[in-house]
Scaffold this motif. Structure first.
Motif, mmCIF file in Angstrom:
data_model
loop_
_atom_site.group_PDB
_atom_site.id
_atom_site.type_symbol
_atom_site.label_atom_id
_atom_site.label_comp_id
_atom_site.label_asym_id
_atom_site.label_seq_id
_atom_site.Cartn_x
_atom_site.Cartn_y
_atom_site.Cartn_z
ATOM 1 N N LYS A 73 0.882 -1.163 0.000
ATOM 2 C CA LYS A 73 0.000 0.000 0.000
ATOM 3 C C LYS A 73 0.918 1.210 0.000
ATOM 4 O O LYS A 73 1.546 1.535 0.997
ATOM 5 N N PRO A 75 0.830 5.051 -1.245
ATOM 6 C CA PRO A 75 -0.020 6.104 -1.797
ATOM 7 C C PRO A 75 0.710 7.247 -2.491
ATOM 8 O O PRO A 75 0.094 7.966 -3.288
ATOM 9 N N ASP A 76 1.999 7.462 -2.199
ATOM 10 C CA ASP A 76 2.675 8.635 -2.734
ATOM 11 C C ASP A 76 4.187 8.445 -2.665
ATOM 12 O O ASP A 76 4.687 7.429 -2.188
ATOM 13 N N SER A 96 2.113 12.138 -6.192
ATOM 14 C CA SER A 96 1.437 10.855 -5.983
ATOM 15 C C SER A 96 0.830 10.423 -7.320
ATOM 16 O O SER A 96 0.770 11.220 -8.274
ATOM 17 N N LYS A 98 -2.128 10.313 -7.997
ATOM 18 C CA LYS A 98 -3.239 11.230 -8.246
ATOM 19 C C LYS A 98 -2.798 12.484 -8.995
ATOM 20 O O LYS A 98 -3.636 13.222 -9.527
ATOM 21 N N ASP A 106 -0.807 2.167 -6.926
ATOM 22 C CA ASP A 106 0.283 2.472 -6.007
ATOM 23 C C ASP A 106 1.424 3.243 -6.654
ATOM 24 O O ASP A 106 1.574 3.275 -7.878
ATOM 25 N N THR A 125 3.916 3.548 -11.771
ATOM 26 C CA THR A 125 2.603 3.376 -11.158
ATOM 27 C C THR A 125 1.769 2.525 -12.124
ATOM 28 O O THR A 125 2.326 1.749 -12.903
#
Length: 331
Positions: A73, A75-76, A96, A98, A106, A125
């Motif tokens: 896990k 996230p960034d 990240s 996003k 991930d 990613t």
């Protein structure tokens, strides 16, 4: 809870207690034993150092899986900096998945390089399923005017998508980019199960020619490319996926052919992966990697360490000695 789950839960608690007691014992032994891991307030992995303006910037993955998790896990990505290789400033997370409109999932291993005053952060990613890709691992590039950001997607799409590489059947083979600039020409190496490289244009955001498959022994993932004197070094995780070791090959050209040189780092404690990041700073060579030795740490809760790296007269690398002491402050 089933009997099997109860037993697994007990085993996990025992392992975490052992890690905690080990960490406390190391701290109690004196400050000289407290350097590795170098960052203790968050879990970090996949070190990628960059020297700029008399400072080492360290770009890392960020593990946030729970103790019970059996997968990543992440996230960034995080950024740290140091002027002495011992005291590290946390600059937070300027990037990240996003940050990329096309990305999902991930934040895997990444590396940032500087060119002409701009900083290009190559990240691995996963790609959303859309008209540009059927999904799978992908490589993007973000850009900033500062080594600590803010960073933004440099091209609005992935630089590498899974459909560009077809020699491996699994969908996560396009990960772990490393970028090196040699006499003005930039090269990007990457891969899982298969090592690839491509030239990059001067703008650092476009491919300059075809993708090549690299013939290198025992490659698994996590390549790191650099040059020392007249030799090029390709360092990578190899030997097997559980657990990995760090191996390397050398060449007279960044395009190969590569001559296998052997293992320079054995398995790391409490993690089935390891990942190299190599940097020269103020006259010394440093080898960065991750293990799972922080309290409650493990293969999905990793921590970055630093030890010295030494060369033989012929340019081959001596075995890296993993220590709890780490390295001394640079004066």
């Amino acid at each position: 809870m089933s009997t099997k789950n109860s037993v697994n839960h007990i085993h996990m608690k025992i392992r975490n207690l052992k890690n905690l007691f080990l960490f406390i014992a190391l701290l109690a032994s004196g400050n000289s034993f407290a350097q590795n891991p170098i960052i203790t307030d968050v879990f970090t992995a996949d070190p990628a150092p960059l020297v700029y303006d008399n400072t080492v910037y360290l770009y890392t993955s960020h593990d946030t899986a729970s103790v019970e998790h059996t997968n990543y896990k992440m996230p960034d990505w995080l950024v740290f900096s140091s002027k002495d290789m011992v005291n590290w400033k946390n600059h937070g997370s300027p990037l990240s998945p996003k940050s990329f409109s096309w990305a999902t999932g991930d934040a895997y291993a990444a590396q940032c390089v500087e060119r002409d005053g701009k900083f290009y952060w190559y990240v691995s990613t996963f790609h959303k399923k859309d008209e540009n890709s059927k999904g799978g691992a992908a490589i993007g590039v973000a850009v900033s005017d500062s080594p600590t950001g803010p960073f933004k997607d440099a091209i609005g799409k992935a630089l590498i998508v899974n459909e560009m590489t077809t020699d491996m059947e699994h969908s996560w083979d396009d990960i772990d980019p490393t970028v090196f600039i040699d006499d003005g020409q930039a090269y990007m190496y990457w891969g899982n199960g298969s090592c690839r490289y491509v030239k990059l244009k001067d703008n650092m955001i476009e491919k300059d020619g075809p993708i090549h498959i690299v013939d290198v022994k025992n490659f698994i993932e996590g390549p790191w490319l650099y040059k020392r004197k007249d030799l090029y070094y390709l360092i990578y995780a190899g030997k097997g996926t559980k657990p990995e070791m760090i191996e390397y090959s050398t060449s007279k050209s960044p395009e190969g052919p590569w001559e296998y040189q052997g293992i320079i780092q054995e398995n790391v404690p409490n993690s089935f992966t390891t990942h190299p990041g190599i940097v020269d700073f103020k006259g010394k060579s440093y080898f960065m990697y991750h293990n799972g030795l922080l309290p409650t740490g493990g293969s999905y809760r990793r921590s970055i360490c630093i030890d010295y790296m030494y060369y033989n007269e012929d340019g081959t690398i001596q075995k890296v000695v993993q220590t709890k002491e780490g390295v001394a402050p640079v004066k």
